[in-house]
Design a protein around this motif. Structure first.
Motif, PDB file in Angstrom:
ATOM      1  N   PRO A 219       0.819  -1.228   0.000  1.00  0.00           N
ATOM      2  CA  PRO A 219       0.000   0.000   0.000  1.00  0.00           C
ATOM      3  C   PRO A 219       0.847   1.270   0.000  1.00  0.00           C
ATOM      4  CG  PRO A 219      -0.099  -1.085   2.137  1.00  0.00           C
ATOM      5  CD  PRO A 219       0.562  -2.042   1.211  1.00  0.00           C
ATOM      6  N   PHE A 220       2.035   1.217   0.630  1.00  0.00           N
ATOM      7  CA  PHE A 220       2.898   2.392   0.600  1.00  0.00           C
ATOM      8  C   PHE A 220       3.336   2.711  -0.824  1.00  0.00           C
ATOM      9  CE2 PHE A 220       4.547   1.906   5.252  1.00  0.00           C
ATOM     10  CZ  PHE A 220       3.274   2.199   5.696  1.00  0.00           C
ATOM     11  N   ILE A 221       3.683   1.685  -1.573  1.00  0.00           N
ATOM     12  CA  ILE A 221       4.111   1.894  -2.962  1.00  0.00           C
ATOM     13  C   ILE A 221       2.960   2.454  -3.794  1.00  0.00           C
ATOM     14  CG2 ILE A 221       4.849   0.697  -5.057  1.00  0.00           C
ATOM     15  CD1 ILE A 221       6.430  -1.210  -3.254  1.00  0.00           C
ATOM     16  N   ILE A 222       1.762   1.915  -3.588  1.00  0.00           N
ATOM     17  CA  ILE A 222       0.589   2.411  -4.318  1.00  0.00           C
ATOM     18  C   ILE A 222       0.352   3.887  -4.013  1.00  0.00           C
ATOM     19  CG2 ILE A 222      -1.921   2.248  -4.481  1.00  0.00           C
ATOM     20  CD1 ILE A 222      -0.608   0.087  -6.035  1.00  0.00           C
ATOM     21  N   CYS A 223       0.415   4.242  -2.720  1.00  0.00           N
ATOM     22  CA  CYS A 223       0.184   5.637  -2.337  1.00  0.00           C
ATOM     23  C   CYS A 223       1.257   6.558  -2.914  1.00  0.00           C
ATOM     24  CB  CYS A 223       0.137   5.758  -0.817  1.00  0.00           C
ATOM     25  SG  CYS A 223      -1.317   4.985  -0.050  1.00  0.00           S
ATOM     26  N   LEU A 224       2.514   6.131  -2.851  1.00  0.00           N
ATOM     27  CA  LEU A 224       3.588   6.952  -3.408  1.00  0.00           C
ATOM     28  C   LEU A 224       3.425   7.114  -4.910  1.00  0.00           C
ATOM     29  CD1 LEU A 224       6.700   5.637  -1.428  1.00  0.00           C
ATOM     30  CD2 LEU A 224       5.609   7.876  -1.215  1.00  0.00           C
TER      31      LEU A 224
ATOM     32  N   PHE B 108      -7.562   0.604  -7.175  1.00  0.00           N
ATOM     33  CA  PHE B 108      -6.292   0.327  -6.522  1.00  0.00           C
ATOM     34  C   PHE B 108      -6.478  -0.058  -5.059  1.00  0.00           C
ATOM     35  CE2 PHE B 108      -3.227   2.857  -9.477  1.00  0.00           C
ATOM     36  CZ  PHE B 108      -3.546   1.977 -10.491  1.00  0.00           C
ATOM     37  N   PHE B 109      -7.332   0.690  -4.358  1.00  0.00           N
ATOM     38  CA  PHE B 109      -7.502   0.421  -2.939  1.00  0.00           C
ATOM     39  C   PHE B 109      -8.281  -0.870  -2.701  1.00  0.00           C
ATOM     40  CE2 PHE B 109      -7.257   5.294  -2.222  1.00  0.00           C
ATOM     41  CZ  PHE B 109      -5.901   5.238  -2.458  1.00  0.00           C
ATOM     42  N   THR B 110      -9.113  -1.273  -3.669  1.00  0.00           N
ATOM     43  CA  THR B 110      -9.752  -2.591  -3.575  1.00  0.00           C
ATOM     44  C   THR B 110      -8.691  -3.675  -3.566  1.00  0.00           C
ATOM     45  OG1 THR B 110     -11.783  -1.854  -4.660  1.00  0.00           O
ATOM     46  CG2 THR B 110     -11.317  -4.211  -4.709  1.00  0.00           C
ATOM     47  N   TRP B 111      -7.712  -3.549  -4.448  1.00  0.00           N
ATOM     48  CA  TRP B 111      -6.618  -4.528  -4.471  1.00  0.00           C
ATOM     49  C   TRP B 111      -5.798  -4.483  -3.185  1.00  0.00           C
ATOM     50  CZ3 TRP B 111      -5.082  -3.066 -10.133  1.00  0.00           C
ATOM     51  CH2 TRP B 111      -5.863  -3.802 -11.024  1.00  0.00           C
ATOM     52  N   VAL B 112      -5.560  -3.271  -2.686  1.00  0.00           N
ATOM     53  CA  VAL B 112      -4.755  -3.129  -1.474  1.00  0.00           C
ATOM     54  C   VAL B 112      -5.408  -3.858  -0.301  1.00  0.00           C
ATOM     55  CG1 VAL B 112      -3.983  -1.476   0.267  1.00  0.00           C
ATOM     56  CG2 VAL B 112      -3.606  -0.992  -2.148  1.00  0.00           C
TER      57      VAL B 112
ATOM     58  N   VAL C  18      -4.111   4.077   5.972  1.00  0.00           N
ATOM     59  CA  VAL C  18      -4.852   5.336   6.054  1.00  0.00           C
ATOM     60  C   VAL C  18      -3.951   6.466   6.547  1.00  0.00           C
ATOM     61  CG1 VAL C  18      -6.775   6.521   7.171  1.00  0.00           C
ATOM     62  CG2 VAL C  18      -7.057   4.163   6.392  1.00  0.00           C
ATOM     63  N   ILE C  19      -3.139   6.178   7.567  1.00  0.00           N
ATOM     64  CA  ILE C  19      -2.268   7.223   8.113  1.00  0.00           C
ATOM     65  C   ILE C  19      -1.256   7.671   7.069  1.00  0.00           C
ATOM     66  CG2 ILE C  19      -0.454   7.668   9.818  1.00  0.00           C
ATOM     67  CD1 ILE C  19      -2.012   5.852  11.744  1.00  0.00           C
ATOM     68  N   PHE C  20      -0.639   6.724   6.385  1.00  0.00           N
ATOM     69  CA  PHE C  20       0.358   7.091   5.373  1.00  0.00           C
ATOM     70  C   PHE C  20      -0.295   7.855   4.225  1.00  0.00           C
ATOM     71  CE2 PHE C  20       2.971   6.163   1.607  1.00  0.00           C
ATOM     72  CZ  PHE C  20       4.197   6.639   2.070  1.00  0.00           C
ATOM     73  N   GLY C  21      -1.465   7.387   3.778  1.00  0.00           N
ATOM     74  CA  GLY C  21      -2.159   8.099   2.710  1.00  0.00           C
ATOM     75  C   GLY C  21      -2.546   9.505   3.105  1.00  0.00           C
ATOM     76  N   SER C  22      -2.912   9.682   4.390  1.00  0.00           N
ATOM     77  CA  SER C  22      -3.276  11.020   4.864  1.00  0.00           C
ATOM     78  C   SER C  22      -2.062  11.926   4.988  1.00  0.00           C
ATOM     79  CB  SER C  22      -3.988  10.911   6.223  1.00  0.00           C
ATOM     80  OG  SER C  22      -5.154  10.127   6.127  1.00  0.00           O
ATOM     81  N   VAL C  23      -0.952  11.374   5.466  1.00  0.00           N
ATOM     82  CA  VAL C  23       0.262  12.180   5.651  1.00  0.00           C
ATOM     83  C   VAL C  23       0.767  12.724   4.323  1.00  0.00           C
ATOM     84  CG1 VAL C  23       2.702  12.039   6.302  1.00  0.00           C
ATOM     85  CG2 VAL C  23       0.959  11.055   7.792  1.00  0.00           C
TER      86      VAL C  23
END
Length: 881
Positions: free
Chosen positions: A40-45, A353-357, A411-416
């Motif tokens: 999920p970190f890679i997806i968000c980045l 993407f988030f469905t896959w995550v 959620v926290i990483f996506g928000s940050v």
């Protein structure tokens, strides 16, 4: 007293052990965990990097509302003027539009190559021939039905005009008063109607068209001259007998196959229902698929208002005459301020993407459960005392903790990093949604684990479900959600699949954050759940219900089918309605439709009566009095309770050695277990320095002799011996037997053994024990006389005389049974009640005079024969019952 060290571990002890096992497993798989969390970190980045690139492109001057130096009053001096009318039309999304243009209302007319024609899959012959498509002359068809055909045909005729009236001084008004349409797709807004800027003609719908029916018109919007061709197209009204016929015609012909010749489109269809001169009811079919790629066109923007205006005017003209009409002058957007182009990629792509995550946790949990099943870890833990309760509680809580940590980090990483998908939507609502879904996902993994026994297979199927759900959701289910004409009930039915429930919830978050970012407002809040368009409330309800239902089914299947359980499908009813009973005998055994009454044998009953008498009149002559003792090992993991001892009553006087015979598992050891120089000499453990050795260094036989010596220390009145001579050599065994014979004076001894020789030498009475119950009692001679009902006759001759031997035996005993035959040697069982020993000797002597007898013998029943016969008979009865 029971030994507390043998009690099963407490619930929390088991739970603690299982938790430690799971933590150890995670430590060993630290690399896998890092890869799991990094996804999920890679997806968000990735989304952040793409968002930054898109923003940089949208912020270019060419994509924002431009300005120009314009001579506004003709004095030769220019002034800087900003706005849509002085910039590129592509900037309509960013420029302020205080006075949106007024566009003539249009119909959505099918393109010439798609207009309805006769086909082999539609039964109607009033449609035009397919040849009209090559010349571009196909009419645009309207379908009509209703209860009153004459009224319907009048209204249909009133809707389509016979001519096109153009007022050159007011072209826009002329277009509005005529029936015009376009085959261009509408947009999400109506600031710029693509029908007037696309270069394709606008169609004027008339009852018939002349040969030269194309006009060129021009008008001005935003200080821009609009040049447009208006082509005549025939409007073809066709009557159908019912709404079902229209429905079939519309849907069977639309986009059927890949060939253009099989695409039949209609402008619209009307059902006048029960309309008459006093009431007007109408249903309108329109093509709701004419939307832009995002699927967000409203009803007004798919050009439905003009369809309503046409039929309303037609009814007014029917009532008031042809001069009456409701003027539909224009359609117009709401004013808007200047805005900057913003495209939130996380909201646009986040649903897929988030469905896959989130779904990737499913195969992780599934493979972990199947791994325990494949490697027999679950069975091993059950063998070591792990109950179902601790296993389910700790396993479920463990996976829930991992899932929550995973989701919180996501959620926290996506928000940050500033993803609007997270920052605009209410965090408490997001937490509730994710919490409910991960619980449902864990329950599904437990349920699916029962269907797999191989980790690789479960992993492949799990990841297929992950990517398949995302793709089906993004390229199928999403279009059903966006299509307002698609039945809501079917949407809810599809959301019963948990993957689509997840997709729908993420889609609602995505839409709320996308519009919130676009309009500069907030995303989804709790109050939005009451919105009828918002599907989040129904998704939450579905997921909560499925969570508990799936968890219950998963636990039930685990108890019935999973490793180590094997319970009956109705195990939950096992103790329902049962009441304890104190009535012990006789016990009922059922086989098929017959009922057998299992009664104690006479000798066993006599022993019971003896015990009852001794209990009423105590006597010091009996060292052991056992009254109806029972031993039950409680059932575990779905297995029934094991009755090791079933109501045993026994009285032993001093000086008697009672031997217990029985197969393994009969309950002998369980019975004798219920809940020093002279001794060593007596068992030959004193001389040669043997007495000074540690007991742990003794051989197996020496340890057994030591146990006998220990049991005799202190001159006990009762001694229990469990197979004391097993593993001893003959000399040591005879020595031990002599010790036991001397020791039984003035004391009672209970001895278990598998050796018939030992039983005959040592025991004054024997009891044969099978399946927890005494089957018979008595001294060896009595038992052999009671159960030894046959002799074994053996004779060896040449092969030529085998038939003579068998004839001789049959003459002696018609019921003789041949039990052995090889190379001239034959053995027969002879019932004792049919023969006399003297007759056997006489028959053998007569046989010797007729043929050569190499050897012969007659053997009586042994104690081993008695034991086998009684044990087999009791076991066969238990199997049948």
């Amino acid at each position: 007293m029971a030994d507390s060290s043998l009690d099963p571990a407490s619930f929390w002890t088991q739970a603690n052990a299982l938790l430690r096992k799971n933590v150890t497993y995670q430590k060993r798989n630290i690399k896998t965990n890092i890869r799991l969390v990094s996804f999920p970190f890679i997806i968000c980045l990735l989304l952040v990097l793409l968002q930054g690139f898109i923003n940089s492109q949208l912020d270019k001057p060419s994509n924002n509302c431009g300005c120009a130096c314009v001579d506004t009053n003709g004095d030769g001096k220019c002034q800087k003027v900003c706005g849509l009318q002085y910039s590129d039309l592509d900037q309509a999304a960013t420029c302020p539009i205080p006075n949106p243009p007024e566009w003539p209302p249009l119909l959505q007319v099918p393109a010439p190559e798609y207009r309805a024609v006769r086909t082999d899959f539609l039964p109607f012959t009033d449609l035009p021939n397919e040849s009209c498509r090559s010349s571009g002359s196909c009419p645009t068809t309207f379908l009509f039905t209703g209860n009153n055909q004459s009224l319907g045909q009048i209204l249909a005729g009133n809707m389509i005009k016979a001519s096109f009236n153009l007022n050159a001084s007011d072209v826009v008004d002329s277009l509005a008063t005529n029936v015009v349409g376009s085959d261009t797709y509408p947009q999400t807004t109506n600031f710029l109607d693509p029908a007037f800027f696309s270069g394709v003609p606008i169609y004027n719908v008339q009852s018939r068209c002349s040969s030269n029916s194309t006009l060129s018109v021009s008008f001005q919007e935003f200080s821009i001259n609009v040049q447009q061709e208006v082509s005549c197209v025939q409007g073809l009204p066709l009557w159908r007998n019912s709404s079902s016929e229209i429905n079939n015609e519309l849907y069977k012909g639309y986009r059927k196959g890949n060939s253009e010749s099989k695409i039949n489109e209609f402008t619209a269809a009307y059902d006048f229902l029960n309309s008459n001169g006093n009431s007007f009811n109408v249903s309108i079919w329109y093509n709701s698929t004419y939307k832009n790629d995002s699927g967000q066109a409203s009803i007004a923007l798919v050009r439905v208002p003009r369809l309503v205006n046409l039929v309303s005017n037609a009814y007014l003209q029917f009532l008031q005459g042809p001069g009456t009409q409701m003027i539909f002058e224009f359609v117009k957007e709401m004013p808007k301020p200047q805005t900057k182009l913003r495209l939130d990629l996380s909201s646009l792509l986040g649903t897929l993407f988030f469905t896959w995550v989130i779904l990737q946790l499913f195969p992780v949990i599934l493979t972990s459960l199947v791994y325990e099943k494949q490697q027999k870890l679950r069975i091993m833990m059950k063998m070591h005392g792990l109950g179902d309760g601790p296993y389910w509680m700790i396993s479920y809580a463990y996976f829930l903790l991992i899932s929550l940590v995973y989701m919180l980090s996501f959620v926290i990483f996506g928000s940050v990093i500033g993803l609007k998908f997270f920052t605009l939507n209410d965090y408490s609502l997001q937490f509730v949604f994710y919490f409910i879904y991960v619980n449902l996902q864990i329950s599904l993994a437990f349920l699916a684990a029962a269907m797999f026994s191989n980790v690789k297979t479960s992993a492949v199927v799990g990841y297929i479900c992950v990517f398949g759900t995302g793709l089906l959701g993004g390229f199928l289910f999403q279009f059903f959600i966006q299509d307002t004409s698609f039945p809501r009930g079917w949407i809810i039915a599809m959301e019963l699949y948990p993957g689509f429930s997840l997709f729908r919830g993420l889609y609602e978050f995505s839409q709320a954050s996308f519009m919130g970012n676009f309009l500069g407002t907030r995303g989804m809040r709790w109050g939005d759940l009451s919105d009828s368009v918002n599907g989040m409330r129904e998704v939450l309800i579905i997921m909560v219900v499925e969570w508990f239902v799936v968890l219950f089914i998963a636990y039930y299947i685990d108890q019935v089918m999973s490793s180590g359980s094997g319970k009956s499908p109705l195990f939950f009813l096992r103790n329902f309605g049962k009441k304890p009973s104190t009535f012990r005998r006789p016990s009922l055994q059922r086989q098929g439709s017959k009922v057998f009454v299992q009664l104690d044998k006479p000798d066993v009953s006599q022993e019971r009566e003896k015990v009852e008498q001794l209990l009423l009149e105590p006597s010091s002559s009996h060292a052991i009095i056992v009254d109806d003792i029972k031993k039950v090992y409680p059932g575990k993991d779905g297995n029934p309770a094991k009755f090791a001892v079933r109501g045993l009553s026994l009285a032993l006087p001093r000086g008697e050695c009672f031997g217990m015979l029985g197969p393994n598992g009969a309950g002998k050891t369980s019975f004798i277990s219920m809940a020093v120089e002279e001794s060593l000499k007596s068992v030959n453990l004193f001389n040669g320095g043997v007495a000074d050795k540690q007991a742990g260094k003794y051989s197996g036989g020496m340890k057994r002799r030591l146990s006998v010596a220990i049991s005799l220390i202190g001159d006990p009145k009762v001694v229990y011996m469990d197979e004391p001579s097993t593993g001893l050599d003959p000399a040591s065994r005879n020595s031990l037997w002599n010790v036991v014979k001397r020791a039984k004076q003035d004391r009672a001894i209970i001895l278990t053994t598998h050796s018939m020789e030992e039983a005959e030498v040592l025991c004054d009475r024997l009891g044969i024990f099978v399946d927890g119950s005494l089957q018979c009692m008595g001294n060896p001679k009595e038992l052999k006389g009671r159960y030894g009902g046959s002799y074994v006759f053996t004779m060896t001759t040449s092969s030529d005389h085998e038939q003579d031997v068998e004839i001789m035996v049959r003459h002696l005993s018609p019921q003789a049974n041949k039990i052995y035959h090889i190379s001239g040697t034959q053995k027969f069982e002879l019932p004792k009640h049919e023969i006399r020993i003297a007759d056997v000797f006489q028959a053998v002597e007569n046989a010797k005079s007729r043929f050569t007898v190499f050897a012969w013998g007659l053997a009586d029943t042994t104690l081993e024969d008695v034991f086998i016969k009684v044990a087999r008979g009791a076991q066969a009865f238990n199997v049948l019952s």
